[in-house]
Motif scaffolding. Sequence first.
Motif: not given
Length: 672
Positions: A34-38, A349-359, A401-403, A407-413
């Motif tokens: 599944l990691a390859g796409g879809g 403020h919510t926006f997309t800083p780069f592809k496959n990411a939200r901040l 970030w959707r690597a 696979l999804i990472f959430n990093v915050g503070g």
Amino acid sequence: MSAKKNRFALPCLCPGKKTGSMLLLCLLTQGQALAGGGEESIFLDDMPVILSASRLSQPINEAPVAVTIIDRQMIKDSGAWDLSEVFRLVPGMYVAYHADPYFSADSTVAYHGMVTTTTSDRMQVLIDGRSVYSSLFGGVNWSDLPIVLEDIERIEVIRGPDSASYGANSYSGVINIITRHPVETQGQMLSLTAGTGRKEAIFRYGGKNGDLSYRITGSLRDDIGEDSRIKNATSQFTFWNLNKYDNKTIQNLNLRADYQLTAADALEFQFGYNGGPREVGEYGNVSAISRRAENHFEMLHWRRALEAGGELSVQLFHTVERVYAKLKDSDGVSDGDAILRRYDIEVQHTFTPFKNARLVWGGSVRYDQTYAPYYLGVGNNQYLYGDFPYHLRRFFGNLEWRARPDLIFNVGGMIENNTYTGTDTTPRVAVNWHVLPGHTLRFSHSRATRSPSVYEKVYDTYWRSAGFYPGLPEMQTERVKSSDIGYMGKYAGLDIDFRLFYDDYSQLIDVRNKRSAASGNLNAGTAIMRGYELQLKTQLGDKTKLIYGLSGGGVKSDNANGVIYSDSLPKYSQSLMLSHRFNEQWNGSLVMYQVARTKFNATDYNPNENRGYYVDANRRLDGKLSYQFKVGGKQAECSLIAQNLADARYFEYRHDNELPGRRVRLNFRLDM
């Protein structure tokens, strides 16, 4: 709200017996495929979207923390009378009926027993993102909230620390109560309730004028509270035979108006009032000769929709909690008036800083004033009749970030600075791995804090430096390091949410124990908590639904200064709600709650008077039966609700806090 239907099926083709190793191989190989796409929707089939976990809208299986959703139907089926009762359905939540006998005679709602106090001061509570965490003692006065159950759309309960998103006091968890949009409550609604010691009338009107939609709700409630005498008293001494003074009359008025300024800009205004006479106190201690609550808030929230799903928002709110009281104690009659004011502004403020990411990022500023001479009196100190100020500044952010599609990472503070304890940073990192469609693993680690309440800080600053215990170290924030492993899975009609957690608590505050003050360290408490939580939801056919929650674990602590944390997490607690639609007119539900024996700091152990080390295990059963019909072409409903069907008389939180006996009420509702 849910994602698109799953267009792919990936059954396990591994042959042979279903041993643990073969199952793991299946998961790994299919996960790699599944990691390859879809399409992204392959992992999000029928997943509800939540708004509170990281301040980003996310499918629940991509949130960095465990979340329980209590929707409008669950609230209705539960037959709850008080808002606080709804949280008995949340795994790991401890609820005690009207446990506080001193300031508000209100219920206790606390996530995990180890951090349970009558004021529930280690959990953040929000209504539409507005904090209702009280400054004086911390926690929430549930009966004083200007809201009725009829206006709630759903409640999102974050099960675990979330200071990364909501700062200090989001120490053990977060409750976000989300109200219904006025567009969904058009027309008129009348609700009348009468029963054993309980009466209520609610009227709501919703209207629309062009791009403006609004809702006004008013209600009046009378509640006689607990039975006057304890049926299964632990002692013949009068103090242990009488329940608390907790009769109350609650008047509510709530207005919400939403105006669509432009295609991209929306403005929301809310106003709420809660007031009325309340009883509070216990035999032989402080009791209110007269007490009245007068609370109100105003909130303005502007939102602008940006490109690619982004948003800019500004929220301002002002809150006043006011108590007028004459108190009778050992000194005679005292003035128990209190005024708590809060001013808050937040930008996000919510926006997309780069592809496959939200901040999402932003900040807020808050100013609190607390006036409560009786509770905060400090002798001849100059602050005796003044307001105690509190300043709070916050800066927060969370990156999703959707690597890979799976696979999804959430990093915050959060970086936070406050008047009492200075600056703290509370980070969080989480990864969600969609092992298979419908099956997700979550790994997360976070730090969280709790700032002292005004009462605790005044005790530390003035009482300890006024000649009683001079020269002692200043109070610090409470801290916790939290790690969890979660699993969410879908098997045909069964939804599973399972969580293992490990919480390391330090610098726990205690100011009520004299040994804590004399030791010189009010932050002496430490504890390790380990446990599990399970949620199950399933459709048993087209007309029957079952929701089950289970939690348990244990606490290890050195119990510094005699403050007991060991044994204070129930070894198990569970809830089960079964709802059934018999036909187009008749609906019914049964709800069961069970909690194992538990030790709290307020348990009042005394073997000579039959008061044990533990509050004993208890079980409760509630039921509801509803009939829907038409009156003049309008939808109507009659409901018979019975709480504590078995008339069980057991104690919650303390040995003088006996649950009321069977309570039966009849409700009539008409949508006009």
